[in-house]
Structure formats: C-alpha cells, structure tokens
Design a protein around this motif. Structure first.
Motif, PDB file in Angstrom:
ATOM      1  N   ARG A   1      11.372  15.119  -7.186  1.00  0.00           N
ATOM      2  CA  ARG A   1      11.159  14.081  -8.184  1.00  0.00           C
ATOM      3  C   ARG A   1      12.047  14.332  -9.388  1.00  0.00           C
ATOM      4  N   GLN A   2      12.674  13.258  -9.856  1.00  0.00           N
ATOM      5  CA  GLN A   2      13.458  13.289 -11.087  1.00  0.00           C
ATOM      6  C   GLN A   2      13.045  12.070 -11.909  1.00  0.00           C
ATOM      7  N   GLY A   3      12.154  12.296 -12.877  1.00  0.00           N
ATOM      8  CA  GLY A   3      11.655  11.196 -13.689  1.00  0.00           C
ATOM      9  C   GLY A   3      10.877  10.202 -12.847  1.00  0.00           C
ATOM     10  N   ALA A   4      11.302   8.951 -12.862  1.00  0.00           N
ATOM     11  CA  ALA A   4      10.623   7.886 -12.114  1.00  0.00           C
ATOM     12  C   ALA A   4      11.186   7.726 -10.710  1.00  0.00           C
ATOM     13  N   TRP A   5      12.029   8.685 -10.266  1.00  0.00           N
ATOM     14  CA  TRP A   5      12.709   8.541  -8.978  1.00  0.00           C
ATOM     15  C   TRP A   5      12.465   9.760  -8.106  1.00  0.00           C
TER      16      TRP A   5
ATOM     17  N   SER B   1       0.828  -1.212   0.000  1.00  0.00           N
ATOM     18  CA  SER B   1       0.000   0.000   0.000  1.00  0.00           C
ATOM     19  C   SER B   1       0.858   1.257   0.000  1.00  0.00           C
ATOM     20  N   LEU B   2       1.949   1.231   0.735  1.00  0.00           N
ATOM     21  CA  LEU B   2       2.869   2.370   0.716  1.00  0.00           C
ATOM     22  C   LEU B   2       3.484   2.548  -0.659  1.00  0.00           C
ATOM     23  N   ALA B   3       3.853   1.437  -1.309  1.00  0.00           N
ATOM     24  CA  ALA B   3       4.453   1.517  -2.648  1.00  0.00           C
ATOM     25  C   ALA B   3       3.484   2.121  -3.652  1.00  0.00           C
ATOM     26  N   GLU B   4       2.192   1.829  -3.494  1.00  0.00           N
ATOM     27  CA  GLU B   4       1.194   2.403  -4.397  1.00  0.00           C
ATOM     28  C   GLU B   4       1.085   3.910  -4.229  1.00  0.00           C
ATOM     29  N   ARG B   5       1.554   4.418  -3.108  1.00  0.00           N
ATOM     30  CA  ARG B   5       1.520   5.857  -2.813  1.00  0.00           C
ATOM     31  C   ARG B   5       2.941   6.391  -2.619  1.00  0.00           C
ATOM     32  N   ALA B   6       3.862   5.869  -3.389  1.00  0.00           N
ATOM     33  CA  ALA B   6       5.287   6.131  -3.155  1.00  0.00           C
ATOM     34  C   ALA B   6       5.617   7.620  -3.171  1.00  0.00           C
ATOM     35  N   GLU B   7       5.071   8.344  -4.145  1.00  0.00           N
ATOM     36  CA  GLU B   7       5.425   9.761  -4.208  1.00  0.00           C
ATOM     37  C   GLU B   7       4.862  10.525  -3.011  1.00  0.00           C
ATOM     38  N   THR B   8       3.669  10.168  -2.568  1.00  0.00           N
ATOM     39  CA  THR B   8       3.096  10.817  -1.398  1.00  0.00           C
ATOM     40  C   THR B   8       3.935  10.544  -0.161  1.00  0.00           C
ATOM     41  N   VAL B   9       4.387   9.309  -0.005  1.00  0.00           N
ATOM     42  CA  VAL B   9       5.269   8.962   1.119  1.00  0.00           C
ATOM     43  C   VAL B   9       6.510   9.842   1.084  1.00  0.00           C
TER      44      VAL B   9
END
Length: 335
Positions: free
Chosen positions: A27-31, A9-17
């Motif tokens: 954020r830089q691209g997918a990272w 569940s955390l991974a599904e909201r990775a950017e929010t975390v």
C-alpha cells in the motif's frame, strides 16, 4: 449477486482483495502498487483503494485497466463465469485480516489469524464430517472451527483453489495458539476433499497439541484429531490431546502436575515407537507414569466406526488403572 454487485462488493474490500491476490505489492497512500496482474514484484500496476474509484486498476506498462472482477479473472486465468464463482467464494471469507501487516505464511501469528477467521462447528460441514467419522461427543469445542472457503494449492506454482475446511488449533500449556492443522473437506459429502494432501499443518507444533478438556493429573494423548475425539466419545470426561503425528506425539511436552499419561497409539510401527519414547521420557521424570492404550484395529477411530461407542468404552476402560476408571465414570460431567 449480479456482476455489478460483485464488482461493487469487491471494491468495498479493495485492500483485502489486493492482499490476497496481489500479495507481493504494498500500500502507498490510497493505492496498492505491484508489478502486474500476475502478482510479480514492481510498481507498474496500481489499484485505487478508497473513494469513488475504489477497485479500479491500471497497468501503466501495458495500458490494461479494469475493476477487481477483471483483475481476479486475469490473476487466476479464469473465464468470466469462473471468475464470478471465485469472487463469490472470496466474498464469503471473514474480512478480519484487512489492514493487518503481512505475516509469514508458516508462522504462529499466521496460525492464530487464520483460526480467528473460522466459525463454530455446530451446523457446519466440519461437524457433518466428524459425525460421519462416528464421533458422538460434543463438538462445540474451543480448539475446533470451520472455514467455509479456505485456499489450497497443490504446490506453490499451482492455481489457487478454495475448499471448506476443519481448523484445529495447536496450543501450548498456557493455551496460546502456536500452530494450526487444516483438513480440507469435500463440498458435497461428509469426507475429506479429493486433494493430494487434504491435511496440512502450519506454525510451531513440536511439544504442543490440539487439546480437548482441562488437564489436571490425568491425560490421554494420541496422533490424529479423529482418533482422540473417538476416545473422547467413549470417555467424555477424560481430557485428551492430539499431537497430529507420531513424531510430534513422541516429543509432546508433559503438562505440569501430570501424574499419568495414557498414550492412545495407532497400531503401526510409528505408533509403537512413539509410545516407547514417551515411556522412556516418563521414566526419567519422577512421579509420571506413561501407559499405552491399544486399539483393536488400526486406530481408535476405526474401532469406533466398526464397533460403536459402547464397545469402545469397554475396550478402553479395561486398559485403565482401576482408580482412573472409577474417576472417569464416577464424575461423568459435560467434559
């Protein structure tokens, strides 16, 4: 929820975390790149935000790696059990701010964004808190919301805690949210949380207020939310505003078309000074009368708790101009 489910569940909201726990990164691209797990500036630690490896992170300078549950534990200095509790609290947050640009923490934009994360009051701890304060009036009010897990820090360097909270929107005459008051609540009983400063405001407050009801030519203003909801419990058709402090009350901007302002002051020197300043400002504005409303005890919420709404109604009505009393009782609607 199992450990693997929490991590997923955390991974599904990775950017929010990352925006919450690694706010000094970007954020830089997918990272998401930041200095380290403690949120120092830099680019050594990177978190995958998308794809099959979303939520996985590596610190190139130390060789540390893991998932977002590991990251939260390290970031907050928590043992595994406490980290899982922290993650569960985080996942209860509405995810409305994902992918939004970062906002200044004390700005009006931040206040608007935080208020949008709240839930309606009915059936929540915030409703229970206000009912325990003797408030009998309606609480499905546009200016109030409930947040189930709002972050709190005693000071900027302290670990972050999560507590439920009552949110109150501060607005200007046009209804735009300019600020917010947060009242953190106890998790187990209808009271304020046992914190050093359970109330905090952010945004632009001066001249604005938390508003209950539509203003025409008549209005009551005071300091606290509970104080003004107490007045509204006794006189539900009277529009009221809470300026949140004596200084802000003294600086409250008179709405256009206002003819009479009642000031429901607290029974202390700051409250008396606020009334005096408003009377002086009102005298300088042609066609506006400012009149005080005096509590029996320290404030009107204390009176409501001690004597009840019927007594408070009589106490207030005795201080109104007769025509205003007739209007309040002659048109008793939903308010």
């Amino acid at each position: 929820m199992s450990v693997s489910d929490l991590a997923r569940s955390l991974a599904e909201r990775a950017e929010t975390v990352c925006r919450v726990y690694l706010s000094r990164g970007r954020r830089q691209g997918a990272w998401w790149c930041v200095g380290d797990v403690l949120n120092h500036p830099g680019r050594s630690l990177y978190v995958r935000l998308t794809g099959d490896r979303a939520g996985k992170w590596t610190d190139a300078s130390t060789g540390e790696h893991g998932d977002l549950l590991d990251l939260i534990a390290l970031n907050q200095g928590l043992d595994p059990v406490s980290a899982r509790d922290e993650a569960r609290a985080f996942l209860a947050l509405p995810q409305v701010f994902q992918r939004h640009p970062s906002l200044a923490s004390g700005s009006s934009d931040a206040a608007r964004r935080l208020f949008c994360q709240g839930h309606p009051l009915p059936g929540t701890l915030a409703e229970a808190y206000l009912r325990a304060r003797g408030i009998t009036g309606r609480l499905d009010l546009p200016a109030l919301r409930f947040h189930p897990v709002l972050w709190y820090r005693p000071h900027p360097d302290a670990p972050r805690q999560s507590w439920p909270a009552l949110l109150a929107a501060v607005t200007d005459d046009a209804g735009r949210i300019t600020g917010l008051q947060r009242t953190w609540l106890d998790r187990d009983r209808p009271a304020k949380a046992p914190l050093a400063t359970p109330r905090r405001a952010l945004g632009h407050l001066l001249g604005n207020a938390v508003r209950f009801g539509s203003v025409t030519d008549l209005l009551a203003a005071g300091e606290g939310i509970e104080t003004m909801l107490a007045v509204r419990s006794a006189l539900p058709t009277l529009p009221v505003v809470a300026a949140l402090s004596a200084n802000h009350l003294a600086a409250f901007a008179f709405p256009p078309g206002l003819v009479r302002l009642y000031v429901a002051r607290d029974n202390d020197s700051a409250g008396r000074k606020a009334v005096a300043r408003l009377i002086a400002r009102g005298a300088a504005q042609q066609g506006l009368e400012v009149r005080p409303l005096l509590p029996w005890g320290e404030d009107f919420n204390a009176d409501l708790l001690r004597f009840g709404p019927d007594w408070l109604r009589g106490h207030l009505v005795g201080q109104l101009v007769p025509d205003d009393a007739q209007r309040v009782f002659g048109h008793r609607g939903r308010g």
